[in-house]
Scaffold this motif. Sequence first.
Motif, mmCIF file in Angstrom:
data_model
loop_
_atom_site.group_PDB
_atom_site.id
_atom_site.type_symbol
_atom_site.label_atom_id
_atom_site.label_comp_id
_atom_site.label_asym_id
_atom_site.label_seq_id
_atom_site.Cartn_x
_atom_site.Cartn_y
_atom_site.Cartn_z
ATOM 1 N N VAL A 1 0.845 -1.200 0.000
ATOM 2 C CA VAL A 1 0.000 0.000 0.000
ATOM 3 C C VAL A 1 0.881 1.250 0.000
ATOM 4 C CG1 VAL A 1 -2.081 -1.034 0.997
ATOM 5 C CG2 VAL A 1 -0.245 -0.278 2.523
ATOM 6 N N ARG A 2 1.946 1.178 -0.770
ATOM 7 C CA ARG A 2 2.956 2.254 -0.747
ATOM 8 C C ARG A 2 2.392 3.628 -1.108
ATOM 9 N NH1 ARG A 2 3.554 -1.649 -4.297
ATOM 10 N NH2 ARG A 2 3.545 -1.288 -6.552
ATOM 11 N N ASP A 3 1.526 3.693 -2.117
ATOM 12 C CA ASP A 3 0.965 4.990 -2.505
ATOM 13 C C ASP A 3 0.055 5.539 -1.416
ATOM 14 O OD1 ASP A 3 2.327 4.864 -4.894
ATOM 15 O OD2 ASP A 3 0.620 4.077 -6.036
ATOM 16 N N ASP A 4 -0.735 4.658 -0.819
ATOM 17 C CA ASP A 4 -1.625 5.082 0.272
ATOM 18 C C ASP A 4 -0.821 5.557 1.482
ATOM 19 O OD1 ASP A 4 -4.513 4.219 -0.601
ATOM 20 O OD2 ASP A 4 -3.208 2.564 -1.145
ATOM 21 N N MET A 5 0.273 4.857 1.786
ATOM 22 C CA MET A 5 1.121 5.278 2.903
ATOM 23 C C MET A 5 1.737 6.644 2.625
ATOM 24 S SD MET A 5 1.079 3.175 5.474
ATOM 25 C CE MET A 5 2.555 3.647 6.404
ATOM 26 N N GLY A 6 2.070 6.897 1.368
ATOM 27 C CA GLY A 6 2.642 8.191 1.004
ATOM 28 C C GLY A 6 1.638 9.324 1.121
ATOM 29 N N LYS A 7 0.370 9.027 0.830
ATOM 30 C CA LYS A 7 -0.669 10.064 0.869
ATOM 31 C C LYS A 7 -1.164 10.323 2.289
ATOM 32 C CE LYS A 7 -2.332 8.816 -3.746
ATOM 33 N NZ LYS A 7 -3.413 8.098 -4.481
ATOM 34 N N ASP A 8 -1.452 9.241 3.018
ATOM 35 C CA ASP A 8 -2.010 9.393 4.364
ATOM 36 C C ASP A 8 -1.690 8.128 5.163
ATOM 37 O OD1 ASP A 8 -3.508 9.751 6.672
ATOM 38 O OD2 ASP A 8 -5.231 10.621 5.634
ATOM 39 N N GLU B 1 2.181 -9.850 0.682
ATOM 40 C CA GLU B 1 2.658 -8.749 -0.163
ATOM 41 C C GLU B 1 1.892 -8.791 -1.482
ATOM 42 O OE1 GLU B 1 6.707 -6.485 -1.278
ATOM 43 O OE2 GLU B 1 6.714 -8.620 -1.776
ATOM 44 N N VAL B 2 1.311 -7.655 -1.841
ATOM 45 C CA VAL B 2 0.599 -7.507 -3.104
ATOM 46 C C VAL B 2 1.280 -6.389 -3.875
ATOM 47 C CG1 VAL B 2 -1.631 -7.129 -4.219
ATOM 48 C CG2 VAL B 2 -1.547 -8.173 -1.938
ATOM 49 N N GLU B 3 1.753 -6.699 -5.063
ATOM 50 C CA GLU B 3 2.456 -5.689 -5.860
ATOM 51 C C GLU B 3 1.679 -5.255 -7.098
ATOM 52 O OE1 GLU B 3 7.008 -5.837 -5.552
ATOM 53 O OE2 GLU B 3 6.438 -7.938 -5.870
ATOM 54 N N ARG B 4 0.798 -6.128 -7.580
ATOM 55 C CA ARG B 4 -0.067 -5.787 -8.715
ATOM 56 C C ARG B 4 -1.510 -6.063 -8.312
ATOM 57 N NH1 ARG B 4 3.209 -9.091 -13.253
ATOM 58 N NH2 ARG B 4 3.736 -10.327 -11.406
ATOM 59 N N TYR B 5 -2.440 -5.356 -8.915
ATOM 60 C CA TYR B 5 -3.788 -5.333 -8.372
ATOM 61 C C TYR B 5 -4.864 -5.443 -9.455
ATOM 62 C CZ TYR B 5 -0.719 -2.679 -5.226
ATOM 63 O OH TYR B 5 0.330 -2.256 -4.468
ATOM 64 N N ASN B 6 -5.972 -6.077 -9.063
ATOM 65 C CA ASN B 6 -7.200 -6.035 -9.862
ATOM 66 C C ASN B 6 -8.161 -4.986 -9.326
ATOM 67 O OD1 ASN B 6 -6.776 -8.172 -11.801
ATOM 68 N ND2 ASN B 6 -6.940 -9.620 -10.103
ATOM 69 N N PHE B 7 -7.845 -4.472 -8.131
ATOM 70 C CA PHE B 7 -8.700 -3.509 -7.444
ATOM 71 C C PHE B 7 -7.810 -2.394 -6.896
ATOM 72 C CE2 PHE B 7 -10.269 -7.827 -6.996
ATOM 73 C CZ PHE B 7 -11.577 -7.740 -7.463
ATOM 74 N N GLU B 8 -8.394 -1.476 -6.162
ATOM 75 C CA GLU B 8 -7.592 -0.501 -5.435
ATOM 76 C C GLU B 8 -6.725 -1.268 -4.429
ATOM 77 O OE1 GLU B 8 -7.278 2.867 -5.809
ATOM 78 O OE2 GLU B 8 -8.422 2.472 -7.640
ATOM 79 N N VAL C 1 2.732 -5.359 10.869
ATOM 80 C CA VAL C 1 3.218 -4.869 9.589
ATOM 81 C C VAL C 1 4.708 -5.168 9.453
ATOM 82 C CG1 VAL C 1 1.527 -2.990 9.628
ATOM 83 C CG2 VAL C 1 3.896 -2.531 10.346
ATOM 84 N N GLU C 2 5.132 -5.235 8.191
ATOM 85 C CA GLU C 2 6.534 -5.241 7.835
ATOM 86 C C GLU C 2 6.730 -3.954 7.034
ATOM 87 O OE1 GLU C 2 9.394 -8.675 6.266
ATOM 88 O OE2 GLU C 2 8.094 -7.901 4.673
ATOM 89 N N ALA C 3 7.504 -3.040 7.574
ATOM 90 C CA ALA C 3 7.640 -1.716 6.972
ATOM 91 C C ALA C 3 8.513 -1.742 5.723
ATOM 92 C CB ALA C 3 8.229 -0.744 7.991
ATOM 93 N N ALA C 4 8.333 -0.729 4.893
ATOM 94 C CA ALA C 4 9.198 -0.516 3.737
ATOM 95 C C ALA C 4 9.425 0.985 3.587
ATOM 96 C CB ALA C 4 8.574 -1.089 2.470
ATOM 97 N N ALA D 1 -4.329 7.187 8.078
ATOM 98 C CA ALA D 1 -5.580 6.571 7.621
ATOM 99 C C ALA D 1 -5.339 5.172 7.076
ATOM 100 C CB ALA D 1 -6.236 7.452 6.558
ATOM 101 N N THR D 2 -4.206 4.974 6.420
ATOM 102 C CA THR D 2 -3.892 3.667 5.847
ATOM 103 C C THR D 2 -3.664 2.636 6.931
ATOM 104 O OG1 THR D 2 -2.897 4.740 3.916
ATOM 105 C CG2 THR D 2 -2.348 2.430 4.280
ATOM 106 N N ILE D 3 -2.919 2.996 7.951
ATOM 107 C CA ILE D 3 -2.683 2.083 9.079
ATOM 108 C C ILE D 3 -4.005 1.753 9.764
ATOM 109 C CG2 ILE D 3 -1.650 1.890 11.381
ATOM 110 C CD1 ILE D 3 0.346 1.474 9.084
ATOM 111 N N ALA D 4 -4.861 2.737 9.916
ATOM 112 C CA ALA D 4 -6.168 2.502 10.538
ATOM 113 C C ALA D 4 -6.975 1.489 9.728
ATOM 114 C CB ALA D 4 -6.936 3.814 10.664
#
Length: 286
Positions: A39-46, A260-267, A62-65, A49-52
């Motif tokens: 969820v790298r983009d979500d973590m970058g934005k907020d 770990e999910v790197e490619r998606y069919n959804f958000e 979690v395993e951080a990156a 909220a992403t952790i919640a």
Amino acid sequence: MKLRNIFLTLTAFVLIAMSFSFCTSTPPKKEIGIQLWSVRDDMGKDATATIAKLGEIGYAYVEAAGYNNGKFYGMEPAAFKALLEQNGMEMRGSHTGIDLPKEGEWDKAMEWWKECIAAHKAVGAEWIVKPSMGGNSYRSLDTLQMYCDYYNKVGEMCNEAGIRFGYHNHAHEFEVELDGNIFYDYLVQNTDPDKVMFELDLYWIQEGGKNALDYFEKYPGRFELYHVKDVEELGASGKMDFKPIFEAADKAGMKNYVVEVERYNFEPLVSVQKSYEFLNNAEYTK
């Protein structure tokens, strides 16, 4: 007599309701981790909220990156730890690290690791994993041996802080050969089990043309972590058979498993929720 009949009827009704509730309840939460690169983009934005949301989904840890300069996602270790705890999670591990230091830069690299390890200890991490290896490592067996020695040293430093050090694979470690040695095998054979463990990416080893079960037989106990991955969200492709790999967890030495999910069919947040549900409902996971 009437009162007794009414009481018995009510008791029966309650027992039936309880039985129905038990049978239709959702399965209990399992100890499932999430790699935050998912969820790298979500973590970058907020990040808050992403952790919640991840805590709401049911992830236990979690395993951080996102480690950089003593902080995690721009937060001091204590602040990041508090954010996770507020949402029912903890940070058990992290992907980070620096490549083999150039000549004359060893002391500088060791200082970097000291700061890194201290920050991870402060946040409560149990492991630090190097997520990949520098391109120069594939040049020669001599260079790869230097990496093995380097990882043994870093692992020794981590051990002193009560943290495990490990390495995470992609496909090419199984595809590259140096002087007749499969790159990954040489790395496992020439690192000290007391100092270096391995986080086996279950998708990438398959993409590299190898079988995880074979590696558990060859190197039992070395694979303390699983990265559970599919082409997209877990179970979507039908290509991954996780059951025998989880059934061999004792042989592997697996202590924790991380989605770990790197490619998606959804958000991304939907994909990691579907992946959580896939593993939480699987009969072979704990």
